[in-house]
Write a protein that holds these residues in place. Structure first.
Motif, PDB file in Angstrom:
ATOM      1  N   GLY A  82      28.895 -12.572  48.327  1.00 56.99           N
ATOM      2  CA  GLY A  82      29.712 -12.003  49.398  1.00 56.99           C
ATOM      3  C   GLY A  82      31.134 -12.526  49.452  1.00 56.99           C
ATOM      4  N   ILE A  83      31.713 -12.923  48.301  1.00 54.28           N
ATOM      5  CA  ILE A  83      33.105 -13.380  48.275  1.00 54.28           C
ATOM      6  C   ILE A  83      34.006 -12.142  48.204  1.00 54.28           C
ATOM      7  CG2 ILE A  83      34.793 -14.829  47.049  1.00 54.28           C
ATOM      8  CD1 ILE A  83      32.319 -16.404  48.059  1.00 54.28           C
ATOM      9  N   ALA A  84      34.859 -11.970  49.231  1.00 53.66           N
ATOM     10  CA  ALA A  84      35.663 -10.738  49.332  1.00 53.66           C
ATOM     11  C   ALA A  84      36.945 -10.827  48.520  1.00 53.66           C
ATOM     12  CB  ALA A  84      35.991 -10.465  50.794  1.00 53.66           C
ATOM     13  N   LEU A  85      37.244  -9.751  47.782  1.00 57.90           N
ATOM     14  CA  LEU A  85      38.474  -9.668  46.994  1.00 57.90           C
ATOM     15  C   LEU A  85      39.449  -8.685  47.629  1.00 57.90           C
ATOM     16  CD1 LEU A  85      36.938  -9.405  43.386  1.00 57.90           C
ATOM     17  CD2 LEU A  85      37.656 -11.475  44.594  1.00 57.90           C
ATOM     18  N   THR A  86      40.709  -8.770  47.200  1.00 55.14           N
ATOM     19  CA  THR A  86      41.758  -7.841  47.606  1.00 55.14           C
ATOM     20  C   THR A  86      42.004  -6.926  46.399  1.00 55.14           C
ATOM     21  OG1 THR A  86      42.680  -9.782  48.678  1.00 55.14           O
ATOM     22  CG2 THR A  86      44.064  -7.846  48.664  1.00 55.14           C
ATOM     23  N   PRO A  87      42.304  -5.635  46.617  1.00 56.70           N
ATOM     24  CA  PRO A  87      42.578  -4.780  45.460  1.00 56.70           C
ATOM     25  C   PRO A  87      43.667  -5.394  44.574  1.00 56.70           C
ATOM     26  CG  PRO A  87      42.408  -3.438  47.426  1.00 56.70           C
ATOM     27  CD  PRO A  87      42.368  -4.875  47.885  1.00 56.70           C
ATOM     28  N   GLY A  88      43.456  -5.322  43.249  1.00 55.17           N
ATOM     29  CA  GLY A  88      44.422  -5.912  42.322  1.00 55.17           C
ATOM     30  C   GLY A  88      43.986  -7.303  41.886  1.00 55.17           C
ATOM     31  N   GLU A  89      44.997  -8.116  41.507  1.00 54.68           N
ATOM     32  CA  GLU A  89      44.688  -9.434  40.948  1.00 54.68           C
ATOM     33  C   GLU A  89      44.336 -10.454  42.040  1.00 54.68           C
ATOM     34  OE1 GLU A  89      47.273 -10.312  37.587  1.00 54.68           O
ATOM     35  OE2 GLU A  89      47.226 -12.427  38.174  1.00 54.68           O
ATOM     36  N   ASN A  90      43.289 -11.227  41.801  1.00 49.98           N
ATOM     37  CA  ASN A  90      42.871 -12.278  42.726  1.00 49.98           C
ATOM     38  C   ASN A  90      42.773 -13.594  41.985  1.00 49.98           C
ATOM     39  OD1 ASN A  90      41.461 -10.930  45.438  1.00 49.98           O
ATOM     40  ND2 ASN A  90      41.504  -9.572  43.662  1.00 49.98           N
ATOM     41  N   ARG A  91      43.269 -14.670  42.619  1.00 48.84           N
ATOM     42  CA  ARG A  91      43.145 -16.000  42.012  1.00 48.84           C
ATOM     43  C   ARG A  91      42.013 -16.724  42.722  1.00 48.84           C
ATOM     44  NH1 ARG A  91      47.393 -18.719  40.368  1.00 48.84           N
ATOM     45  NH2 ARG A  91      49.077 -17.478  39.474  1.00 48.84           N
ATOM     46  N   ILE A  92      41.079 -17.242  41.935  1.00 47.88           N
ATOM     47  CA  ILE A  92      39.951 -17.971  42.504  1.00 47.88           C
ATOM     48  C   ILE A  92      40.020 -19.421  42.033  1.00 47.88           C
ATOM     49  CG2 ILE A  92      37.429 -18.161  42.556  1.00 47.88           C
ATOM     50  CD1 ILE A  92      37.410 -15.076  42.122  1.00 47.88           C
ATOM     51  N   ARG A  93      39.990 -20.344  42.971  1.00 50.89           N
ATOM     52  CA  ARG A  93      40.042 -21.770  42.628  1.00 50.89           C
ATOM     53  C   ARG A  93      38.788 -22.464  43.144  1.00 50.89           C
ATOM     54  NH1 ARG A  93      45.168 -25.658  43.086  1.00 50.89           N
ATOM     55  NH2 ARG A  93      45.357 -24.678  41.050  1.00 50.89           N
ATOM     56  N   VAL A  94      38.146 -23.224  42.267  1.00 59.14           N
ATOM     57  CA  VAL A  94      36.977 -24.010  42.646  1.00 59.14           C
ATOM     58  C   VAL A  94      37.349 -25.481  42.492  1.00 59.14           C
ATOM     59  CG1 VAL A  94      34.603 -24.596  42.020  1.00 59.14           C
ATOM     60  CG2 VAL A  94      35.347 -22.214  41.950  1.00 59.14           C
ATOM     61  N   VAL A  95      37.178 -26.239  43.571  1.00 59.15           N
ATOM     62  CA  VAL A  95      37.514 -27.660  43.520  1.00 59.15           C
ATOM     63  C   VAL A  95      36.261 -28.479  43.819  1.00 59.15           C
ATOM     64  CG1 VAL A  95      38.935 -29.503  44.524  1.00 59.15           C
ATOM     65  CG2 VAL A  95      39.895 -27.208  44.258  1.00 59.15           C
ATOM     66  N   GLY A  96      35.819 -29.300  42.851  1.00 65.72           N
ATOM     67  CA  GLY A  96      34.666 -30.179  43.045  1.00 65.72           C
ATOM     68  C   GLY A  96      35.122 -31.425  43.793  1.00 65.72           C
ATOM     69  N   ARG A  97      34.298 -31.893  44.766  1.00 69.09           N
ATOM     70  CA  ARG A  97      34.716 -33.043  45.569  1.00 69.09           C
ATOM     71  C   ARG A  97      33.658 -34.142  45.566  1.00 69.09           C
ATOM     72  NH1 ARG A  97      36.886 -31.433  51.172  1.00 69.09           N
ATOM     73  NH2 ARG A  97      34.673 -31.659  51.646  1.00 69.09           N
ATOM     74  N   LYS A  98      34.122 -35.359  45.641  1.00 72.85           N
ATOM     75  CA  LYS A  98      33.238 -36.537  45.684  1.00 72.85           C
ATOM     76  C   LYS A  98      33.791 -37.448  46.774  1.00 72.85           C
ATOM     77  CE  LYS A  98      30.240 -39.508  43.951  1.00 72.85           C
ATOM     78  NZ  LYS A  98      28.843 -39.196  44.233  1.00 72.85           N
ATOM     79  N   GLY A  99      32.944 -37.810  47.733  1.00 71.41           N
ATOM     80  CA  GLY A  99      33.399 -38.671  48.832  1.00 71.41           C
ATOM     81  C   GLY A  99      34.605 -38.089  49.555  1.00 71.41           C
ATOM     82  N   GLY A 100      34.650 -36.764  49.679  1.00 73.86           N
ATOM     83  CA  GLY A 100      35.739 -36.114  50.400  1.00 73.86           C
ATOM     84  C   GLY A 100      37.024 -35.967  49.576  1.00 73.86           C
ATOM     85  N   LYS A 101      37.032 -36.505  48.351  1.00 77.09           N
ATOM     86  CA  LYS A 101      38.238 -36.402  47.498  1.00 77.09           C
ATOM     87  C   LYS A 101      38.058 -35.342  46.421  1.00 77.09           C
ATOM     88  CE  LYS A 101      40.575 -40.851  47.675  1.00 77.09           C
ATOM     89  NZ  LYS A 101      39.622 -41.982  47.869  1.00 77.09           N
ATOM     90  N   ASP A 102      39.143 -34.639  46.091  1.00 81.97           N
ATOM     91  CA  ASP A 102      39.098 -33.658  45.007  1.00 81.97           C
ATOM     92  C   ASP A 102      38.986 -34.390  43.680  1.00 81.97           C
ATOM     93  OD1 ASP A 102      39.614 -32.052  47.125  1.00 81.97           O
ATOM     94  OD2 ASP A 102      41.581 -31.339  46.438  1.00 81.97           O
ATOM     95  N   VAL A 103      37.964 -34.027  42.847  1.00 83.24           N
ATOM     96  CA  VAL A 103      37.856 -34.695  41.548  1.00 83.24           C
ATOM     97  C   VAL A 103      38.053 -33.764  40.359  1.00 83.24           C
ATOM     98  CG1 VAL A 103      36.483 -36.682  42.313  1.00 83.24           C
ATOM     99  CG2 VAL A 103      35.305 -34.578  41.650  1.00 83.24           C
ATOM    100  N   THR A 104      37.799 -32.472  40.551  1.00 80.15           N
ATOM    101  CA  THR A 104      37.960 -31.564  39.408  1.00 80.15           C
ATOM    102  C   THR A 104      38.257 -30.147  39.898  1.00 80.15           C
ATOM    103  OG1 THR A 104      36.791 -30.580  37.521  1.00 80.15           O
ATOM    104  CG2 THR A 104      35.426 -31.452  39.246  1.00 80.15           C
ATOM    105  N   THR A 105      39.099 -29.427  39.160  1.00 81.36           N
ATOM    106  CA  THR A 105      39.558 -28.100  39.588  1.00 81.36           C
ATOM    107  C   THR A 105      39.387 -27.074  38.482  1.00 81.36           C
ATOM    108  OG1 THR A 105      41.225 -29.133  40.977  1.00 81.36           O
ATOM    109  CG2 THR A 105      41.556 -26.827  40.478  1.00 81.36           C
ATOM    110  N   ARG A 106      38.925 -25.883  38.839  1.00 79.43           N
ATOM    111  CA  ARG A 106      38.854 -24.780  37.874  1.00 79.43           C
ATOM    112  C   ARG A 106      39.514 -23.554  38.505  1.00 79.43           C
ATOM    113  NH1 ARG A 106      38.359 -27.921  35.082  1.00 79.43           N
ATOM    114  NH2 ARG A 106      36.705 -28.668  33.745  1.00 79.43           N
ATOM    115  N   ASP A 107      40.315 -22.838  37.709  1.00 79.30           N
ATOM    116  CA  ASP A 107      40.973 -21.626  38.206  1.00 79.30           C
ATOM    117  C   ASP A 107      40.592 -20.447  37.328  1.00 79.30           C
ATOM    118  OD1 ASP A 107      42.784 -22.517  40.342  1.00 79.30           O
ATOM    119  OD2 ASP A 107      43.675 -23.738  38.754  1.00 79.30           O
ATOM    120  N   ILE A 108      40.307 -19.322  37.948  1.00 78.92           N
ATOM    121  CA  ILE A 108      40.157 -18.086  37.183  1.00 78.92           C
ATOM    122  C   ILE A 108      40.885 -16.968  37.922  1.00 78.92           C
ATOM    123  CG2 ILE A 108      37.956 -18.615  36.035  1.00 78.92           C
ATOM    124  CD1 ILE A 108      36.611 -16.709  38.114  1.00 78.92           C
TER     125      ILE A 108
END
Ligand code: HEC
Ligand code: HEC
Ligand code: HEC
Ligand code: HEC
Ligand code: HEC
Ligand code: HEC
Ligand code: HEC
Ligand code: HEC
Length: 330
Positions: A82-108
């Motif tokens: 159920g992740i909603a997109l907007t017509p056209g190009e969409n940037r999706i970022r996933v950020v993995g977190r450990k102890g509340g801190k960002d540790v790794t990022t992926r973009d598509i």
């Protein structure tokens, strides 16, 4: 000799497995692929956490507020629907977190293609059919992905094999269309083997005829047909699943018509008075208070006896003023 060969082989197998593990050590978005073109407004995002130790992750689409997803202690993947997109190009970022801190990022990037928005994807984006051997393989250990010969009328929505992953295409909206509302998804989606693609669940655009044959025959019998209806492109205007608009329209009627007939909004229509043209949208309709007054109050969107498919137009009418009198007293 034989045992040497087999132990070398098993060593190779172990090395191979280690090789796979190393490549998979990091957080990875396994669905959808980067730079793919999707036709759904609501998609799923599946993330493999790899060996990176994370507690949770955030999912961000474009500049919206990030969504937080907790990790399951017993699972290597985090599945979201159920992740909603907007017509056209969409940037999706996933950020993995450990102890509340960002540790790794992926973009598509994914491109949501819809005929009414009239946008085409950049050349380096490729079409994507998830329900094919190539893409659904990583899901098979945990999800049933073979739907051949399954029951077309589940007792409850949750009994449908499509429910886990696609429930949002129905539950997000106000109105659900007959067969979709009862999760008879396979009334229009059947598995078809296509060359080089394994099996496919693509929706059948011609399926409207099975249940709406009477209306379609009536429109065909009329003197003039509206372009997209005559071409059988019912799903350009109607969402076969669900919508917030009556009649499962993809957009509110005036916006829907204007997406192809933009010029109508730019000049007075029908009449030219001091105030401009004829009103095009009144909510509610002063003559039919249960509906809105829109383009469809005067034009049948499917077909009609006049060249512009005027509603209630009879061939016995002697001029346009007879048509005006179906609503007005002048
Ligand atoms: C390691 C096991 C596992 C794998 C591999 C896996 N899933 Fe899942 N997935 C689950 C479980 C367990 C659930 C929860 C089931 C439920 O809610 O009924 C789930 C739920 C989902 C949901 C619903 C999420 C939500 O928001 O409710 C979607 C969509 C989904 N999976 C898609 C996929 C896709 C697509 C793949 C392959 C790319 C995949 N999954 C691979 C175990 C897995
Ligand atoms: C394990 C999760 C899962 C299940 C179960 C599932 N789907 Fe899908 N489906 C997806 C994903 C992921 C996509 C890619 C687009 C998206 O993210 O929604 C997709 C895309 C589609 C598409 C678009 C064409 C394509 O192949 O990409 C259709 C049509 C579709 N699903 C129909 C169905 C139907 C009908 C069922 C039940 C018989 C079903 N799906 C069951 C995950 C699932
Ligand atoms: C009345 C026929 C019909 C029924 C019933 C139906 N579909 Fe579809 N579906 C289609 C058609 C036609 C398309 C192709 C539409 C397009 O290209 O936008 C489609 C597209 C899809 C897609 C991908 C694009 C999108 O619009 O999201 C998914 C996912 C999907 N269907 C899932 C389902 C599920 C799950 C059900 C059951 C709840 C279902 N469908 C019931 C006709 C139907
Ligand atoms: C399996 C049978 C079935 C198929 C196939 C089917 N429909 Fe329907 N449709 C129904 C039923 C039953 C209703 C009435 C219940 C409702 O309004 O949801 C309905 C209602 C509608 C309505 C609202 C009209 C009204 O009187 O409420 C529209 C618009 C519509 N369908 C369009 C389509 C389109 C477009 C397709 C092809 C993509 C299609 N239908 C395919 C069974 C079907
Ligand atoms: C150009 C957009 C468009 C196309 C294409 C289109 N429709 Fe419609 N349809 C509409 C609109 C708008 C309404 C609502 C009319 C109203 O408000 O009175 C509607 C209403 C309906 C209704 C319910 C009322 C009625 O007249 O029976 C059905 C059923 C329906 N459409 C089915 C279809 C089918 C089947 C096709 C393909 C053969 C199709 N439509 C093609 C725009 C469209
Ligand atoms: C997907 C694009 C599309 C949508 C949406 C659409 N139309 Fe059309 N319309 C066409 C095409 C194509 C034609 C035939 C080519 C032409 O004459 O312009 C046409 C023709 C017409 C005509 C006849 C024009 C003439 O000069 O004879 C009228 C009237 C009309 N449309 C009204 C509407 C109304 C009202 C709506 C909304 C319910 C609508 N259209 C939605 C594509 C669309
Ligand atoms: C009050 C009734 C009425 C409403 C509301 C209405 N129309 Fe019309 N429309 C007509 C009539 C009557 C004609 C034919 C005019 C003529 O022949 O001089 C027409 C002609 C057209 C034509 C073809 C000729 C042209 O002017 O390009 C299109 C396309 C069209 N309308 C689209 C629309 C759209 C889109 C809407 C909504 C935004 C709409 N109409 C709202 C009555 C209406
Ligand atoms: C489907 C019903 C319908 C048809 C057919 C129709 N009209 Fe109207 N017309 C309306 C409505 C509704 C209003 C707004 C009345 C109100 O607000 O009280 C309106 C308002 C008007 C106005 C006043 C404009 C304003 O801004 O106040 C004029 C002039 C008019 N119509 C002329 C026509 C002419 C000429 C025709 C025939 C070509 C026509 N109408 C066909 C429904 C219709």
């Amino acid at each position: 000799m034989k045992s040497f060969l087999s132990s070398t082989l098993s060593l190779l197998v172990i090395l191979g497995a280690v090789g796979v593990c190393t490549a998979d050590a990091n957080l990875a978005i396994i669905s959808p692929p980067d730079r793919s073109v999707v036709e759904s407004r609501l998609i799923s995002i599946v993330v493999r956490q790899g060996s990176t130790a994370i507690d949770d992750l955030t999912l961000t689409v474009n500049k919206r507020k990030p969504l937080l997803r907790k990790k399951s202690p017993d699972r290597s993947v985090i599945c979201s629907s159920g992740i909603a997109l907007t017509p056209g190009e969409n940037r999706i970022r996933v950020v993995g977190r450990k102890g509340g801190k960002d540790v790794t990022t992926r973009d598509i990037k994914v491109f949501y293609s819809t005929e009414l928005a009239g946008l085409s994807p950049p050349a380096d984006f490729g079409s994507y059919a998830f329900h094919s051997d190539r893409h659904d393989e990583p899901c098979r250990p945990c999800h049933r992905m073979d739907f051949k010969g399954t029951d077309d009328s589940p007792r409850t929505p949750a009994d449908s094999l499509c429910y886990t992953c696609h429930r949002s295409i129905i539950t997000t909206y106000r109105f659900a269309h007959g067969p979709s509302a009862v999760w008879s998804c396979t009334a229009c989606h059947t598995l078809r083997a296509k060359e080089g693609e394994g099996s496919s669940l693509k929706g059948d655009e011609t399926s409207c005829t099975i249940c709406h044959e009477d209306s379609i025959n009536l429109w065909k019998s009329m003197k003039h047909q509206h372009g997209p209806t005559a071409a059988g492109k019912c799903i350009t205007c109607h969402n076969p699943h669900a919508s917030d608009q009556a009649n499962f329209l993809r957009l509110e009627t005036v916006d829907l018509c204007a997406s192809c007939h933009e010029e109508i909004l730019s000049r007075p229509h029908v009449v030219s008075t001091r105030l401009g043209g004829h009103p095009l949208h009144i909510s509610p309709d002063p003559f039919k208070p249960t509906k809105d007054f829109t383009c469809a109050s005067c034009h049948n969107p499917h077909a009609g006896e006049s060249p512009v498919f005027l509603t209630n137009y009879k061939s016995t009418m002697t001029g346009l003023s007879d048509f005006c009198r179906t609503c007005h007293l002048f």
